[in-house]
Design a protein around this motif. Structure first.
Motif, PDB file in Angstrom:
ATOM      1  N   GLN A 140      41.388  28.854 -15.914  1.00  0.00           N
ATOM      2  CA  GLN A 140      41.830  28.243 -17.169  1.00  0.00           C
ATOM      3  C   GLN A 140      42.826  27.121 -16.872  1.00  0.00           C
ATOM      4  O   GLN A 140      43.549  27.163 -15.885  1.00  0.00           O
ATOM      5  N   ASN A 141      42.857  26.129 -17.741  1.00  0.00           N
ATOM      6  CA  ASN A 141      43.769  25.006 -17.498  1.00  0.00           C
ATOM      7  C   ASN A 141      44.642  24.633 -18.690  1.00  0.00           C
ATOM      8  O   ASN A 141      45.391  23.661 -18.633  1.00  0.00           O
ATOM      9  N   ILE A 174      59.170  30.471 -15.959  1.00  0.00           N
ATOM     10  CA  ILE A 174      58.768  29.064 -15.839  1.00  0.00           C
ATOM     11  C   ILE A 174      58.592  28.472 -17.236  1.00  0.00           C
ATOM     12  O   ILE A 174      57.625  28.781 -17.942  1.00  0.00           O
ATOM     13  N   PRO A 175      59.517  27.608 -17.685  1.00  0.00           N
ATOM     14  CA  PRO A 175      59.341  26.926 -18.975  1.00  0.00           C
ATOM     15  C   PRO A 175      58.412  25.726 -18.817  1.00  0.00           C
ATOM     16  O   PRO A 175      58.447  25.032 -17.803  1.00  0.00           O
ATOM     17  N   VAL A 176      57.578  25.498 -19.815  1.00  0.00           N
ATOM     18  CA  VAL A 176      56.591  24.407 -19.745  1.00  0.00           C
ATOM     19  C   VAL A 176      56.619  23.619 -21.050  1.00  0.00           C
ATOM     20  O   VAL A 176      56.622  24.191 -22.137  1.00  0.00           O
ATOM     21  N   LYS A 177      56.633  22.310 -20.933  1.00  0.00           N
ATOM     22  CA  LYS A 177      56.476  21.432 -22.092  1.00  0.00           C
ATOM     23  C   LYS A 177      54.988  21.074 -22.216  1.00  0.00           C
ATOM     24  O   LYS A 177      54.365  20.661 -21.247  1.00  0.00           O
ATOM     25  N   VAL A 185      52.857  26.697 -12.542  1.00  0.00           N
ATOM     26  CA  VAL A 185      52.277  27.897 -13.153  1.00  0.00           C
ATOM     27  C   VAL A 185      51.046  28.340 -12.381  1.00  0.00           C
ATOM     28  O   VAL A 185      50.858  29.536 -12.109  1.00  0.00           O
ATOM     29  N   MET A 186      50.202  27.405 -11.976  1.00  0.00           N
ATOM     30  CA  MET A 186      48.986  27.748 -11.243  1.00  0.00           C
ATOM     31  C   MET A 186      49.314  28.410  -9.906  1.00  0.00           C
ATOM     32  O   MET A 186      48.661  29.387  -9.503  1.00  0.00           O
ATOM     33  N   GLU A 190      48.060  32.208  -8.845  1.00  0.00           N
ATOM     34  CA  GLU A 190      47.256  32.444  -7.651  1.00  0.00           C
ATOM     35  C   GLU A 190      47.823  33.549  -6.762  1.00  0.00           C
ATOM     36  O   GLU A 190      47.084  34.181  -6.005  1.00  0.00           O
ATOM     37  N   ILE A 191      49.130  33.801  -6.857  1.00  0.00           N
ATOM     38  CA  ILE A 191      49.731  34.854  -6.016  1.00  0.00           C
ATOM     39  C   ILE A 191      49.994  36.141  -6.794  1.00  0.00           C
ATOM     40  O   ILE A 191      50.435  37.136  -6.224  1.00  0.00           O
ATOM     41  N   ALA A 192      49.721  36.123  -8.112  1.00  0.00           N
ATOM     42  CA  ALA A 192      49.981  37.304  -8.928  1.00  0.00           C
ATOM     43  C   ALA A 192      49.061  38.447  -8.504  1.00  0.00           C
ATOM     44  O   ALA A 192      47.840  38.295  -8.507  1.00  0.00           O
TER      45      ALA A 192
END
Length: 223
Positions: A140-141, A174-177, A185-186, A190-192
């Motif tokens: 997802q992106n 991680i806050p994202v605008k 975030v990616m 990937e390491i989760a």
């Protein structure tokens, strides 16, 4: 012979009238199903009227019932548009007539139905449910907004969100605008490891003519 000519004339007139009626198209811009005459209570409704055979400047619209309020129509190119607000009750109908502006003849009558749009919620891309495989998660992106079990499709968009999780005993925030899955975030996705929850919080959404609003948090488990 005279009777035959009268019958032909009658049938021709009927066919022309039916063809004219069939050529009038009425739809709600913010309904996901184009051919469904649905209006949404306490929400935005932009109704479009167009015809393949009649100029928009030759058409007029009128609400037949107190259950439907419409704004002053505007015309652009071959399309008439107006805002519509339903005030439905079980005993009220919501009918709209499209008429020939010059003759006053009714060309089409539209019977609208009404739905209550649910509150918008966030989704991670095309994922559904509360858990997903890591492969599907990292595919997802973006975060998007949906109205569950509703045809409402007003263009809300996500302005910001915060991703929270805990990996290897460490809290990560991680806050994202915006609504994109950023590189940071990616890398985290990937390491989760399996069994970890990904919490999307502080989700704020807006739309073309409304102030930002808070959306419910979204949690996805990695399986």
């Amino acid at each position: 012979m005279k009777n035959l000519l009268l019958l032909i004339t009658f049938l021709t007139t009927c066919c022309a009238a039916n063809a004219q009626t069939d050529s009038i198209y009425v739809w709600n811009k913010w309904c996901a199903k184009a051919d469904s005459p649905v209006l949404f209570a306490t929400a935005n409704n932009m109704v479009y009227v167009t015809s393949k055979t009649i100029k928009a400047t030759d058409l007029a619209v009128k609400s037949l019932d107190w259950g439907l309020m419409i704004s002053q129509p505007e015309i652009k190119n071959d399309t008439m548009s107006f805002m519509a607000m339903p005030y439905p009750k079980k005993s009220k109908r919501m009918r709209l007539t499209v008429t020939n502006k010059h003759s006053g003849k009714i060309i089409r009558t539209v019977n609208f139905t009404c739905e209550e749009p649910p509150q918008p919620i966030a989704r991670l891309g095309t994922l559904k449910g509360t858990d997903a495989s890591k492969k599907d998660i990292i595919a997802q992106n973006t975060l998007r907004i949906v109205f569950l079990n509703s045809l409402y499709s007003y263009p809300y968009y996500i302005k910001q969100y915060t991703l929270k999780t805990r990996i290897a005993g460490k809290d990560i925030v991680i806050p994202v605008k915006g609504n994109k899955i950023t590189k940071e975030v990616m890398n985290l996705l990937e390491i989760a490891p399996t069994g970890v929850s990904l919490d999307f919080t502080d989700i704020k959404a807006s739309c073309p003519d409304c102030s930002p609003r808070d959306l419910p948090n979204m949690r996805i488990w990695v399986r």
